[in-house]
Design a protein around this motif. Structure first.
Motif, PDB file in Angstrom:
ATOM      1  N   TYR A  54       0.850  -1.184   0.000  1.00  0.00           N
ATOM      2  CA  TYR A  54       0.000   0.000   0.000  1.00  0.00           C
ATOM      3  C   TYR A  54       0.890   1.240   0.000  1.00  0.00           C
ATOM      4  O   TYR A  54       1.961   1.241   0.620  1.00  0.00           O
ATOM      5  CB  TYR A  54      -0.890   0.036   1.245  1.00  0.00           C
ATOM      6  CG  TYR A  54      -2.105  -0.856   1.165  1.00  0.00           C
ATOM      7  CD1 TYR A  54      -2.020  -2.210   1.459  1.00  0.00           C
ATOM      8  CD2 TYR A  54      -3.344  -0.342   0.801  1.00  0.00           C
ATOM      9  CE1 TYR A  54      -3.138  -3.029   1.395  1.00  0.00           C
ATOM     10  CE2 TYR A  54      -4.467  -1.151   0.729  1.00  0.00           C
ATOM     11  CZ  TYR A  54      -4.350  -2.490   1.026  1.00  0.00           C
ATOM     12  OH  TYR A  54      -5.467  -3.293   0.962  1.00  0.00           O
ATOM     13  N   LYS A  84      -3.535   3.455  -0.210  1.00  0.00           N
ATOM     14  CA  LYS A  84      -4.156   2.898  -1.410  1.00  0.00           C
ATOM     15  C   LYS A  84      -3.342   1.710  -1.868  1.00  0.00           C
ATOM     16  O   LYS A  84      -2.118   1.707  -1.763  1.00  0.00           O
ATOM     17  CB  LYS A  84      -4.214   3.938  -2.536  1.00  0.00           C
ATOM     18  CG  LYS A  84      -5.112   5.102  -2.243  1.00  0.00           C
ATOM     19  CD  LYS A  84      -5.122   6.078  -3.404  1.00  0.00           C
ATOM     20  CE  LYS A  84      -5.999   7.283  -3.097  1.00  0.00           C
ATOM     21  NZ  LYS A  84      -5.974   8.292  -4.181  1.00  0.00           N
ATOM     22  N   GLU A 113     -15.000   2.309  -8.145  1.00  0.00           N
ATOM     23  CA  GLU A 113     -14.010   2.188  -7.087  1.00  0.00           C
ATOM     24  C   GLU A 113     -14.693   2.255  -5.727  1.00  0.00           C
ATOM     25  O   GLU A 113     -15.685   2.940  -5.566  1.00  0.00           O
ATOM     26  CB  GLU A 113     -12.976   3.313  -7.208  1.00  0.00           C
ATOM     27  CG  GLU A 113     -11.836   3.193  -6.220  1.00  0.00           C
ATOM     28  CD  GLU A 113     -10.735   4.202  -6.480  1.00  0.00           C
ATOM     29  OE1 GLU A 113     -10.408   4.422  -7.651  1.00  0.00           O
ATOM     30  OE2 GLU A 113     -10.220   4.756  -5.499  1.00  0.00           O
ATOM     31  N   ALA A 114     -14.128   1.514  -4.759  1.00  0.00           N
ATOM     32  CA  ALA A 114     -14.709   1.463  -3.424  1.00  0.00           C
ATOM     33  C   ALA A 114     -14.733   2.836  -2.791  1.00  0.00           C
ATOM     34  O   ALA A 114     -13.817   3.630  -2.950  1.00  0.00           O
ATOM     35  CB  ALA A 114     -13.898   0.509  -2.553  1.00  0.00           C
ATOM     36  N   GLN A 132     -19.430   2.891   4.349  1.00  0.00           N
ATOM     37  CA  GLN A 132     -18.985   2.389   3.055  1.00  0.00           C
ATOM     38  C   GLN A 132     -20.205   2.034   2.216  1.00  0.00           C
ATOM     39  O   GLN A 132     -21.206   1.540   2.738  1.00  0.00           O
ATOM     40  CB  GLN A 132     -18.038   1.188   3.222  1.00  0.00           C
ATOM     41  CG  GLN A 132     -18.586   0.021   4.027  1.00  0.00           C
ATOM     42  CD  GLN A 132     -19.236  -1.068   3.187  1.00  0.00           C
ATOM     43  OE1 GLN A 132     -19.221  -1.041   1.961  1.00  0.00           O
ATOM     44  NE2 GLN A 132     -19.825  -2.057   3.866  1.00  0.00           N
ATOM     45  N   ASN A 191     -20.230   0.092  -0.654  1.00  0.00           N
ATOM     46  CA  ASN A 191     -19.833  -0.940  -1.611  1.00  0.00           C
ATOM     47  C   ASN A 191     -20.358  -2.318  -1.266  1.00  0.00           C
ATOM     48  O   ASN A 191     -19.915  -3.301  -1.854  1.00  0.00           O
ATOM     49  CB  ASN A 191     -18.312  -0.985  -1.697  1.00  0.00           C
ATOM     50  CG  ASN A 191     -17.770   0.363  -2.099  1.00  0.00           C
ATOM     51  OD1 ASN A 191     -17.907   0.758  -3.253  1.00  0.00           O
ATOM     52  ND2 ASN A 191     -17.207   1.077  -1.154  1.00  0.00           N
ATOM     53  N   HIS A 220     -19.608  -4.110   1.102  1.00  0.00           N
ATOM     54  CA  HIS A 220     -18.588  -4.972   1.674  1.00  0.00           C
ATOM     55  C   HIS A 220     -19.061  -5.522   3.006  1.00  0.00           C
ATOM     56  O   HIS A 220     -19.715  -4.825   3.783  1.00  0.00           O
ATOM     57  CB  HIS A 220     -17.284  -4.200   1.880  1.00  0.00           C
ATOM     58  CG  HIS A 220     -16.560  -3.931   0.605  1.00  0.00           C
ATOM     59  ND1 HIS A 220     -15.446  -3.131   0.556  1.00  0.00           N
ATOM     60  CD2 HIS A 220     -16.766  -4.355  -0.661  1.00  0.00           C
ATOM     61  CE1 HIS A 220     -15.000  -3.087  -0.686  1.00  0.00           C
ATOM     62  NE2 HIS A 220     -15.798  -3.818  -1.441  1.00  0.00           N
ATOM     63  N   ALA A 262     -11.644   1.064   7.188  1.00  0.00           N
ATOM     64  CA  ALA A 262     -11.447   0.361   5.923  1.00  0.00           C
ATOM     65  C   ALA A 262     -12.543  -0.675   5.752  1.00  0.00           C
ATOM     66  O   ALA A 262     -13.207  -1.064   6.712  1.00  0.00           O
ATOM     67  CB  ALA A 262     -10.077  -0.306   5.880  1.00  0.00           C
ATOM     68  N   SER A 297     -13.631  -4.385   3.282  1.00  0.00           N
ATOM     69  CA  SER A 297     -13.220  -5.393   2.310  1.00  0.00           C
ATOM     70  C   SER A 297     -14.359  -6.372   2.099  1.00  0.00           C
ATOM     71  O   SER A 297     -15.304  -6.448   2.886  1.00  0.00           O
ATOM     72  CB  SER A 297     -11.953  -6.127   2.761  1.00  0.00           C
ATOM     73  OG  SER A 297     -12.231  -7.002   3.836  1.00  0.00           O
ATOM     74  N   GLU A 326      -8.517  -7.679   0.052  1.00  0.00           N
ATOM     75  CA  GLU A 326      -7.971  -6.351  -0.220  1.00  0.00           C
ATOM     76  C   GLU A 326      -8.812  -5.298   0.474  1.00  0.00           C
ATOM     77  O   GLU A 326     -10.045  -5.316   0.388  1.00  0.00           O
ATOM     78  CB  GLU A 326      -7.973  -6.090  -1.722  1.00  0.00           C
ATOM     79  CG  GLU A 326      -7.553  -4.691  -2.107  1.00  0.00           C
ATOM     80  CD  GLU A 326      -7.700  -4.446  -3.583  1.00  0.00           C
ATOM     81  OE1 GLU A 326      -7.708  -5.427  -4.360  1.00  0.00           O
ATOM     82  OE2 GLU A 326      -7.813  -3.260  -3.975  1.00  0.00           O
ATOM     83  N   GLN A 327      -8.169  -4.380   1.156  1.00  0.00           N
ATOM     84  CA  GLN A 327      -8.891  -3.382   1.948  1.00  0.00           C
ATOM     85  C   GLN A 327      -8.875  -2.014   1.277  1.00  0.00           C
ATOM     86  O   GLN A 327      -7.870  -1.598   0.707  1.00  0.00           O
ATOM     87  CB  GLN A 327      -8.297  -3.298   3.357  1.00  0.00           C
ATOM     88  CG  GLN A 327      -8.530  -4.588   4.134  1.00  0.00           C
ATOM     89  CD  GLN A 327      -8.082  -4.523   5.571  1.00  0.00           C
ATOM     90  OE1 GLN A 327      -7.760  -3.455   6.099  1.00  0.00           O
ATOM     91  NE2 GLN A 327      -8.068  -5.669   6.240  1.00  0.00           N
ATOM     92  N   TYR A 328     -10.008  -1.317   1.403  1.00  0.00           N
ATOM     93  CA  TYR A 328     -10.178   0.033   0.879  1.00  0.00           C
ATOM     94  C   TYR A 328     -10.331   0.964   2.066  1.00  0.00           C
ATOM     95  O   TYR A 328     -11.170   0.736   2.939  1.00  0.00           O
ATOM     96  CB  TYR A 328     -11.412   0.109  -0.016  1.00  0.00           C
ATOM     97  CG  TYR A 328     -11.348  -0.785  -1.219  1.00  0.00           C
ATOM     98  CD1 TYR A 328     -11.695  -2.131  -1.127  1.00  0.00           C
ATOM     99  CD2 TYR A 328     -10.925  -0.300  -2.447  1.00  0.00           C
ATOM    100  CE1 TYR A 328     -11.627  -2.965  -2.231  1.00  0.00           C
ATOM    101  CE2 TYR A 328     -10.863  -1.121  -3.556  1.00  0.00           C
ATOM    102  CZ  TYR A 328     -11.206  -2.448  -3.443  1.00  0.00           C
ATOM    103  OH  TYR A 328     -11.137  -3.276  -4.529  1.00  0.00           O
TER     104      TYR A 328
END
Lengths: 111, 114
Positions: free
Chosen positions: A36, A45, B1-2, B25, B27, B29, B92, B94, B102-104
């Motif tokens: 990241y 990111k 995109e998240a 969030q 998304n 998730h 975050a 996921s 994968e984390q946003y």
């Protein structure tokens, strides 16, 4: 226990030089590794990810290869730019949906 | 995109004060996380959740509570804030179906406890 180790806290380089940021890991599970990037005052990111042994993965000029034999996932770039100045985190899937992060490496690029 | 949003972006409180940090969030998730980021320590997991009403303890939970009210919303509560909780907090999310979880990340909340 599971861990991710980044040995450099700060790396300072002149623009145009190559860079390698080290990441080694210990994991109970089959490794999923991430890099990241966090620019100043921004959120982390995703830069790169891999779970495939000995396969190079690339994004935005950065690349890394997961080596299960040495438990490493080093981040490299052949020619750094001023815009690459940021904090870089290596992370590994841990368990139950969790990632474990390294302490981070600050990359500072000078003109 | 998240998309992960956090509020407030900055917060100043006094020792012993109550603070609630919010995260949303959009998304769908199932996993959401709260981290704190401090120089020299990287990102440390406070609490996380895999769905509405669920809460899991992270690696540095002392002094923090959390609640997941809906799929979208995850709150971090500091009921008696202390100066040691001055930090940058990230939320975050996921998806368990995503490769390797994968984390946003959200934009962060900077908390100062005086």
């Amino acid at each position: 226990g599971d861990s991710v180790t980044q040995t450099e806290g700060l790396v300072t380089l002149t623009k145009g030089l190559p860079v390698m940021l080290n990441c080694t890991y210990q994991t109970t599970y089959s490794p999923f590794l991430f890099w990241y990037v966090q620019h100043l005052n921004e959120a982390p990111k995703l830069l790169l990810k891999s779970s495939t042994d000995n396969k190079r993965t690339e994004h935005q000029g950065f690349y890394a290869t997961l080596h299960k034999s040495s438990s490493s996932f080093h981040l490299q770039k052949s020619s750094v730019q001023l815009s690459d100045s940021a904090l870089y985190f290596c992370a590994s899937y841990y368990n139950q949906g969790k990632l474990i992060f390294g302490q981070g490496t600050k990359l500072s690029i000078k003109p | 995109e998240a998309a992960v949003t956090q509020s407030p972006r900055n917060k100043v409180t006094v020792t012993g004060g109550n603070v609630t940090l919010s995260c949303r969030q959009t998304n769908s998730h199932n996993y959401m996380y709260w981290y704190r980021q401090d120089t020299g320590h990287g990102l440390r997991l406070i609490h996380y959740s895999y769905g509405a009403g669920n809460l899991q303890i992270g690696d540095v939970p002392d002094g923090y509570k959390a609640t997941r009210t809906t799929q979208e919303d995850f709150f971090l509560l500091l009921e008696l804030a202390s100066p040691s909780q001055t930090s940058l907090y990230f939320c975050a999310s996921s998806d368990a179906r995503d490769w390797g979880y994968e984390q946003y990340f959200g934009p962060g909340t900077r908390l100062t406890v005086l």
